[in-house]
Design a protein around this motif. Structure first.
Motif, PDB file in Angstrom:
ATOM      1  N   MET A  62       0.830  -1.195   0.000  1.00  0.00           N
ATOM      2  CA  MET A  62       0.000   0.000   0.000  1.00  0.00           C
ATOM      3  C   MET A  62       0.874   1.259   0.000  1.00  0.00           C
ATOM      4  SD  MET A  62      -2.929   1.170   2.712  1.00  0.00           S
ATOM      5  CE  MET A  62      -1.693   1.463   3.990  1.00  0.00           C
ATOM      6  N   LEU A  63       1.940   1.247   0.807  1.00  0.00           N
ATOM      7  CA  LEU A  63       2.842   2.405   0.845  1.00  0.00           C
ATOM      8  C   LEU A  63       3.532   2.618  -0.504  1.00  0.00           C
ATOM      9  CD1 LEU A  63       4.478   1.936   4.369  1.00  0.00           C
ATOM     10  CD2 LEU A  63       2.719   3.585   3.703  1.00  0.00           C
ATOM     11  N   VAL A  64       3.943   1.532  -1.156  1.00  0.00           N
ATOM     12  CA  VAL A  64       4.593   1.650  -2.470  1.00  0.00           C
ATOM     13  C   VAL A  64       3.626   2.223  -3.502  1.00  0.00           C
ATOM     14  CG1 VAL A  64       5.568   0.321  -4.383  1.00  0.00           C
ATOM     15  CG2 VAL A  64       6.293  -0.158  -2.044  1.00  0.00           C
ATOM     16  N   LEU A  65       2.360   1.758  -3.486  1.00  0.00           N
ATOM     17  CA  LEU A  65       1.372   2.268  -4.440  1.00  0.00           C
ATOM     18  C   LEU A  65       1.074   3.744  -4.194  1.00  0.00           C
ATOM     19  CD1 LEU A  65      -1.114  -0.757  -4.590  1.00  0.00           C
ATOM     20  CD2 LEU A  65       0.542  -0.053  -6.323  1.00  0.00           C
ATOM     21  N   VAL A  66       0.960   4.123  -2.913  1.00  0.00           N
ATOM     22  CA  VAL A  66       0.713   5.537  -2.602  1.00  0.00           C
ATOM     23  C   VAL A  66       1.892   6.395  -3.050  1.00  0.00           C
ATOM     24  CG1 VAL A  66       0.428   7.174  -0.708  1.00  0.00           C
ATOM     25  CG2 VAL A  66      -0.867   5.044  -0.709  1.00  0.00           C
ATOM     26  N   LEU A  67       3.113   5.917  -2.809  1.00  0.00           N
ATOM     27  CA  LEU A  67       4.297   6.655  -3.231  1.00  0.00           C
ATOM     28  C   LEU A  67       4.344   6.780  -4.752  1.00  0.00           C
ATOM     29  CD1 LEU A  67       6.980   7.998  -2.517  1.00  0.00           C
ATOM     30  CD2 LEU A  67       8.065   5.744  -2.605  1.00  0.00           C
ATOM     31  N   ALA A  68       4.012   5.706  -5.463  1.00  0.00           N
ATOM     32  CA  ALA A  68       3.998   5.762  -6.932  1.00  0.00           C
ATOM     33  C   ALA A  68       2.954   6.752  -7.433  1.00  0.00           C
ATOM     34  CB  ALA A  68       3.728   4.370  -7.493  1.00  0.00           C
ATOM     35  N   LEU A  69       1.775   6.781  -6.787  1.00  0.00           N
ATOM     36  CA  LEU A  69       0.737   7.720  -7.201  1.00  0.00           C
ATOM     37  C   LEU A  69       1.170   9.165  -6.965  1.00  0.00           C
ATOM     38  CD1 LEU A  69      -2.145   8.140  -8.243  1.00  0.00           C
ATOM     39  CD2 LEU A  69      -2.952   7.951  -5.887  1.00  0.00           C
ATOM     40  N   ILE A  70       1.856   9.403  -5.856  1.00  0.00           N
ATOM     41  CA  ILE A  70       2.336  10.764  -5.568  1.00  0.00           C
ATOM     42  C   ILE A  70       3.366  11.203  -6.601  1.00  0.00           C
ATOM     43  CG2 ILE A  70       3.652  12.143  -3.911  1.00  0.00           C
ATOM     44  CD1 ILE A  70       2.352  10.496  -1.692  1.00  0.00           C
ATOM     45  N   VAL A  71       4.259  10.289  -6.982  1.00  0.00           N
ATOM     46  CA  VAL A  71       5.294  10.619  -7.978  1.00  0.00           C
ATOM     47  C   VAL A  71       4.677  10.844  -9.354  1.00  0.00           C
ATOM     48  CG1 VAL A  71       7.343   9.747  -9.160  1.00  0.00           C
ATOM     49  CG2 VAL A  71       7.081   9.393  -6.697  1.00  0.00           C
ATOM     50  N   ALA A  72       3.671  10.038  -9.703  1.00  0.00           N
ATOM     51  CA  ALA A  72       3.078  10.134 -11.040  1.00  0.00           C
ATOM     52  C   ALA A  72       2.033  11.229 -11.156  1.00  0.00           C
ATOM     53  CB  ALA A  72       2.444   8.788 -11.416  1.00  0.00           C
ATOM     54  N   PHE A  73       1.556  11.742 -10.017  1.00  0.00           N
ATOM     55  CA  PHE A  73       0.457  12.714 -10.045  1.00  0.00           C
ATOM     56  C   PHE A  73       0.757  13.932 -10.930  1.00  0.00           C
ATOM     57  CE2 PHE A  73      -1.852  16.373  -8.373  1.00  0.00           C
ATOM     58  CZ  PHE A  73      -3.154  15.900  -8.400  1.00  0.00           C
ATOM     59  N   PRO A  74       1.919  14.569 -10.824  1.00  0.00           N
ATOM     60  CA  PRO A  74       2.155  15.759 -11.678  1.00  0.00           C
ATOM     61  C   PRO A  74       2.162  15.441 -13.170  1.00  0.00           C
ATOM     62  CG  PRO A  74       3.729  15.665  -9.862  1.00  0.00           C
ATOM     63  CD  PRO A  74       3.051  14.336  -9.918  1.00  0.00           C
ATOM     64  N   TYR A  75       2.360  14.200 -13.544  1.00  0.00           N
ATOM     65  CA  TYR A  75       2.448  13.831 -14.959  1.00  0.00           C
ATOM     66  C   TYR A  75       1.112  13.364 -15.516  1.00  0.00           C
ATOM     67  CZ  TYR A  75       7.420  13.871 -13.883  1.00  0.00           C
ATOM     68  OH  TYR A  75       8.676  14.253 -13.486  1.00  0.00           O
ATOM     69  N   LEU A  76       0.062  13.321 -14.705  1.00  0.00           N
ATOM     70  CA  LEU A  76      -1.255  12.904 -15.195  1.00  0.00           C
ATOM     71  C   LEU A  76      -1.892  14.033 -15.981  1.00  0.00           C
ATOM     72  CD1 LEU A  76      -2.673  11.075 -12.039  1.00  0.00           C
ATOM     73  CD2 LEU A  76      -1.617  10.056 -14.058  1.00  0.00           C
ATOM     74  N   PRO A  77      -2.713  13.717 -16.995  1.00  0.00           N
ATOM     75  CA  PRO A  77      -3.369  14.774 -17.781  1.00  0.00           C
ATOM     76  C   PRO A  77      -4.380  15.536 -16.934  1.00  0.00           C
ATOM     77  CG  PRO A  77      -4.191  12.598 -18.400  1.00  0.00           C
ATOM     78  CD  PRO A  77      -3.021  12.368 -17.503  1.00  0.00           C
ATOM     79  N   GLY A  78      -4.319  16.834 -16.992  1.00  0.00           N
ATOM     80  CA  GLY A  78      -5.250  17.666 -16.242  1.00  0.00           C
ATOM     81  C   GLY A  78      -4.907  17.814 -14.780  1.00  0.00           C
ATOM     82  N   ALA A  79      -3.694  17.429 -14.376  1.00  0.00           N
ATOM     83  CA  ALA A  79      -3.337  17.478 -12.961  1.00  0.00           C
ATOM     84  C   ALA A  79      -3.321  18.908 -12.431  1.00  0.00           C
ATOM     85  CB  ALA A  79      -1.970  16.828 -12.754  1.00  0.00           C
ATOM     86  N   ARG A  80      -3.037  19.866 -13.322  1.00  0.00           N
ATOM     87  CA  ARG A  80      -2.952  21.256 -12.875  1.00  0.00           C
ATOM     88  C   ARG A  80      -4.222  22.047 -13.156  1.00  0.00           C
ATOM     89  NH1 ARG A  80       2.029  19.868 -14.891  1.00  0.00           N
ATOM     90  NH2 ARG A  80       3.811  20.178 -13.470  1.00  0.00           N
ATOM     91  N   SER A  81      -5.259  21.372 -13.648  1.00  0.00           N
ATOM     92  CA  SER A  81      -6.499  22.077 -13.968  1.00  0.00           C
ATOM     93  C   SER A  81      -7.281  22.377 -12.697  1.00  0.00           C
ATOM     94  CB  SER A  81      -7.360  21.221 -14.911  1.00  0.00           C
ATOM     95  OG  SER A  81      -7.780  20.042 -14.246  1.00  0.00           O
ATOM     96  N   PRO A  82      -8.073  23.474 -12.679  1.00  0.00           N
ATOM     97  CA  PRO A  82      -8.884  23.807 -11.492  1.00  0.00           C
ATOM     98  C   PRO A  82      -9.879  22.704 -11.128  1.00  0.00           C
ATOM     99  CG  PRO A  82      -8.725  25.686 -12.978  1.00  0.00           C
ATOM    100  CD  PRO A  82      -8.140  24.525 -13.724  1.00  0.00           C
TER     101      PRO A  82
END
Length: 340
Positions: A88-108
């Motif tokens: 679970m910790l590894v998956l959460v860490l991977a999601l945190i790292v990948a979050f800025p690279y997801l489409p629309g991550a910076r959209s309101p």
């Protein structure tokens, strides 16, 4: 729609404008997709790397759980919960790292959804988080394992399931009791199986017998009853404690060992039957006498072997008006003394 509007001169300009706008949006979408390809590559790399890390973690902890891989100070029963926790910790860490690279991550809109989900979790999961933390602590405290016979609060039974949030017990009455881990953490836990696997766990019962019964006889009768009971270990041997000397009787506590604590109800029932049989055959009453009598005219309440051979039961002394005490025999006895 654009083709239909293009048939008429008055709407042909609208058709051309709509067509240009549609193609410009498609062009912008295509350019955005091309610009996102490097980010998509990063997301794919993170996903592939996380997948192999998770599979490696699962492999390592499965070997620990089977006993094929041993780590000093790390128990095999810790393997499964630790595996889930680390994954679970590894998956959460991977999601945190990948979050800025997801489409629309910076959209309101994406930020608004994130805030809304965070508020829901913070308001509605306080008890769940408390139970989860308590479940983690209980796992590494090793207070009990699945299959142990325990008593949690007022509930006694076999642990059939231990999850991150709750613990489930199967009672002797075939009832499944679900207890939140926070409740387990805040209370006391009696584990009968830990010592039962080694030298046996002690169970005990108490009987109260009058002072007129010799204590050595009572001890032997209780030990005979214990030795005749199923699931009672011969070694270590049962023993008797004289727990208290009360006003009218002695309280004896019979202690015996067993390695099958889940049979404790049947053991107690069988033991009590044997105690009754043992005392009845020896002619010793199982009772807690209470005395309320004048001492004159009563035999002394001690075992017979301690009574002097020349002992005589005293009689009631009666004072008669106008007659001195010396004129009334000391051995005069009455069955029902009255106020006269």
């Amino acid at each position: 729609m654009t083709v239909t509007l293009g048939f008429y001169s008055s709407t042909r300009e609208i058709s051309l404008t709509m067509t240009k706008w549609i193609f410009s949006q498609l062009e912008q979408l295509g350019m955005t997709a091309l610009d996102y390809l490097p980010n998509l590559l990063v997301v794919v790399v993170i996903a592939v790397f996380t997948n192999y890390v998770v599979r490696l973690i699962r492999l390592v902890f499965s070997q620990i759980g089977k006993g094929d891989l041993r780590i000093h100070g790390f128990y095999p029963d810790w393997a499964e919960p630790t595996d889930k926790l680390v994954r679970m910790l590894v998956l959460v860490l991977a999601l945190i790292v990948a979050f800025p690279y997801l489409p629309g991550a910076r959209s309101p809109a994406f930020k608004g959804i994130s805030i809304f989900v965070g508020v829901l979790l913070s308001l509605g999961s306080s008890s769940a988080v408390a139970n989860a933390i308590a479940g983690i602590i209980l796992t590494y405290m090793r207070s009990f394992l699945v299959g142990d016979w325990v008593q949690i609060g007022d509930t006694m039974g076999e642990v059939v399931e231990k999850t991150m949030l709750v613990t489930r017990l199967l009672t002797p009455k075939a009832e499944i009791i679900t207890i939140p881990n926070s409740t387990v953490m805040n209370g006391s836990v009696k584990n009968y199986s830990t010592e039962a696997r080694k030298s046996g766990v002690i169970f005990y019962t108490a009987v109260s017998i009058g002072f007129d019964a010799p204590w050595r006889t009572v001890h032997q009768l209780l030990l005979n009853a214990a030795q005749a009971t199923d699931h009672v270990l011969r070694q270590p041997a049962p023993f008797v404690l004289q727990r208290s000397l009360d006003d009218f009787y002695v309280t004896y506590e019979l202690n015996a060992y067993t390695d099958t604590p889940r049979e404790v109800l049947n053991i107690f029932s069988d033991l009590h039957r044997h105690i009754q049989d043992s005392f009845n055959e020896a002619g010793v009453e199982i009772c807690s006498p209470h005395f309320s009598a004048l001492r004159d005219g009563n035999t002394i309440a001690i075992p017979e072997q301690y009574i002097e051979p020349d002992y005589k039961t005293p009689g009631f002394r009666i004072n008669v008006t106008g007659v001195e005490n010396k004129d009334v025999p000391q051995t005069t006895r009455i069955a029902r003394p009255t106020s006269d």
